[in-house]
Design a protein around this motif. Structure first.
Motif, PDB file in Angstrom:
ATOM      1  N   GLY A   1       0.813  -1.206   0.000  1.00  0.00           N
ATOM      2  CA  GLY A   1       0.000   0.000   0.000  1.00  0.00           C
ATOM      3  C   GLY A   1       0.847   1.257   0.000  1.00  0.00           C
ATOM      4  O   GLY A   1       2.073   1.208  -0.073  1.00  0.00           O
ATOM      5  N   ILE A   2       0.169   2.365   0.080  1.00  0.00           N
ATOM      6  CA  ILE A   2       0.829   3.671   0.064  1.00  0.00           C
ATOM      7  C   ILE A   2       0.021   4.607   0.945  1.00  0.00           C
ATOM      8  O   ILE A   2      -1.210   4.599   0.906  1.00  0.00           O
ATOM      9  CB  ILE A   2       0.931   4.214  -1.385  1.00  0.00           C
ATOM     10  N   PHE A   3       0.694   5.395   1.782  1.00  0.00           N
ATOM     11  CA  PHE A   3      -0.064   6.355   2.573  1.00  0.00           C
ATOM     12  C   PHE A   3       0.608   7.720   2.590  1.00  0.00           C
ATOM     13  O   PHE A   3       1.821   7.837   2.493  1.00  0.00           O
ATOM     14  CB  PHE A   3      -0.332   5.832   3.998  1.00  0.00           C
ATOM     15  N   TYR A   4      -0.263   8.717   2.663  1.00  0.00           N
ATOM     16  CA  TYR A   4       0.156  10.117   2.620  1.00  0.00           C
ATOM     17  C   TYR A   4       0.531  10.566   4.036  1.00  0.00           C
ATOM     18  O   TYR A   4      -0.091  10.183   5.004  1.00  0.00           O
ATOM     19  CB  TYR A   4      -1.012  10.962   2.113  1.00  0.00           C
ATOM     20  N   TRP A   5       1.565  11.392   4.113  1.00  0.00           N
ATOM     21  CA  TRP A   5       1.953  11.957   5.411  1.00  0.00           C
ATOM     22  C   TRP A   5       2.279  13.436   5.221  1.00  0.00           C
ATOM     23  O   TRP A   5       3.079  13.783   4.369  1.00  0.00           O
ATOM     24  CB  TRP A   5       3.187  11.236   5.960  1.00  0.00           C
ATOM     25  N   GLU A   6       1.720  14.317   5.897  1.00  0.00           N
ATOM     26  CA  GLU A   6       0.699  14.210   6.924  1.00  0.00           C
ATOM     27  C   GLU A   6      -0.495  14.998   6.371  1.00  0.00           C
ATOM     28  O   GLU A   6      -0.512  16.215   6.428  1.00  0.00           O
ATOM     29  CB  GLU A   6       1.258  14.821   8.208  1.00  0.00           C
ATOM     30  N   PRO A   7      -1.477  14.315   5.751  1.00  0.00           N
ATOM     31  CA  PRO A   7      -2.501  14.988   4.945  1.00  0.00           C
ATOM     32  C   PRO A   7      -3.350  15.996   5.705  1.00  0.00           C
ATOM     33  O   PRO A   7      -3.816  16.978   5.136  1.00  0.00           O
ATOM     34  CB  PRO A   7      -3.358  13.823   4.424  1.00  0.00           C
ATOM     35  N   GLU A   8      -3.561  15.773   7.006  1.00  0.00           N
ATOM     36  CA  GLU A   8      -4.461  16.667   7.751  1.00  0.00           C
ATOM     37  C   GLU A   8      -3.874  18.051   7.999  1.00  0.00           C
ATOM     38  O   GLU A   8      -4.593  18.972   8.379  1.00  0.00           O
ATOM     39  CB  GLU A   8      -4.861  16.027   9.092  1.00  0.00           C
ATOM     40  N   CYS A   9      -2.566  18.210   7.801  1.00  0.00           N
ATOM     41  CA  CYS A   9      -1.961  19.539   7.960  1.00  0.00           C
ATOM     42  C   CYS A   9      -2.443  20.465   6.845  1.00  0.00           C
ATOM     43  O   CYS A   9      -2.579  20.053   5.696  1.00  0.00           O
ATOM     44  CB  CYS A   9      -0.442  19.420   7.923  1.00  0.00           C
ATOM     45  N   TYR A  10      -2.674  21.694   7.155  1.00  0.00           N
ATOM     46  CA  TYR A  10      -3.237  22.616   6.169  1.00  0.00           C
ATOM     47  C   TYR A  10      -2.357  23.852   6.001  1.00  0.00           C
ATOM     48  O   TYR A  10      -1.822  24.395   6.961  1.00  0.00           O
ATOM     49  CB  TYR A  10      -4.651  23.053   6.594  1.00  0.00           C
ATOM     50  N   GLY A  11      -2.178  24.242   4.759  1.00  0.00           N
ATOM     51  CA  GLY A  11      -1.523  25.500   4.424  1.00  0.00           C
ATOM     52  C   GLY A  11      -0.230  25.797   5.146  1.00  0.00           C
ATOM     53  O   GLY A  11      -0.030  26.927   5.593  1.00  0.00           O
TER      54      GLY A  11
END
Length: 204
Positions: free
Chosen positions: A169-179
């Motif tokens: 699999g593949i996962f994004y880090w750290e997607p919840e961070c914004y701008g």
């Protein structure tokens, strides 16, 4: 990831790299003698890569080159893992390439900043799976939230990983961070808190 976990992982990789530096020694053959040693900077005492050594009074010499550095790093990594195994510690997974966008062990190991090659990365998944007979996961992937290439890169990587049965699999880090929250720019939300197109790759 909380700060404690980051610190522990940073200390582990610092130890790994520090050991690799000390392992990067020179070995030069002259007639029937072997000369071994570690070439260090006169000011900071740190090991030097790419240095040329010539014996006084002669033309015989050797260079601490990239191949020697790679061999030293590989040998040290093997020693670390073998020590863990010998002490009954089971290593469930090994993370390769964390925070190494610009390479490691400069100057020989230096690469251009953020030169992320998707084709090479996808090909390497198959190479690692075949060589070590194990599954591979792409972890902590990401790109600056305002990059015009983020969506295309993520789609290519997600689709490519789905097409490989050897990829877990593949996962994004750290997607919840914004701008650029707290100085981290590789989230997947805008400064207004809206998801970017980079997350579209995970829709299906």
């Amino acid at each position: 990831m909380n700060q404690t976990k980051r610190n522990k992982r940073s200390r582990f990789f610092a130890l790994l790299i520090a050991g690799a530096l000390s392992a990067a020694s020179l070995s030069a053959q002259t007639q029937n003698r072997t000369i071994k040693g570690c070439i260090t900077d006169a000011n900071n005492k740190e090991p030097l890569m790419g240095a040329t050594i010539t014996l006084d009074g002669g033309k015989t010499g050797a260079v601490t080159d990239l191949d020697k550095m790679k061999a030293a790093v590989a040998s040290h990594t093997t020693d670390v893992l073998q020590t863990l195994k010998d002490n009954g510690i089971d290593v469930e997974w090994i993370q390769i390439g964390n925070e190494t966008r610009t390479g490691m062990l400069w100057p020989l190991g230096k690469v251009s900043n953020n030169n992320f090659a998707t084709d090479d990365c996808l090909a390497n998944i198959s190479t690692l799976a075949t060589r070590y007979n194990c599954k591979v996961m792409v972890s902590e992937i990401g790109m600056p939230w305002d990059s015009e290439n983020a969506a295309a890169m993520m789609k290519k990587m997600v689709d490519g990983c789905k097409a490989k049965p050897e990829c877990l699999g593949i996962f994004y880090w750290e997607p919840e961070c914004y701008g650029g929250w707290n100085g981290y720019s590789k989230g997947a939300f805008t400064s207004e808190g809206k998801p970017t197109e980079a997350l579209n790759a995970f829709k299906n």
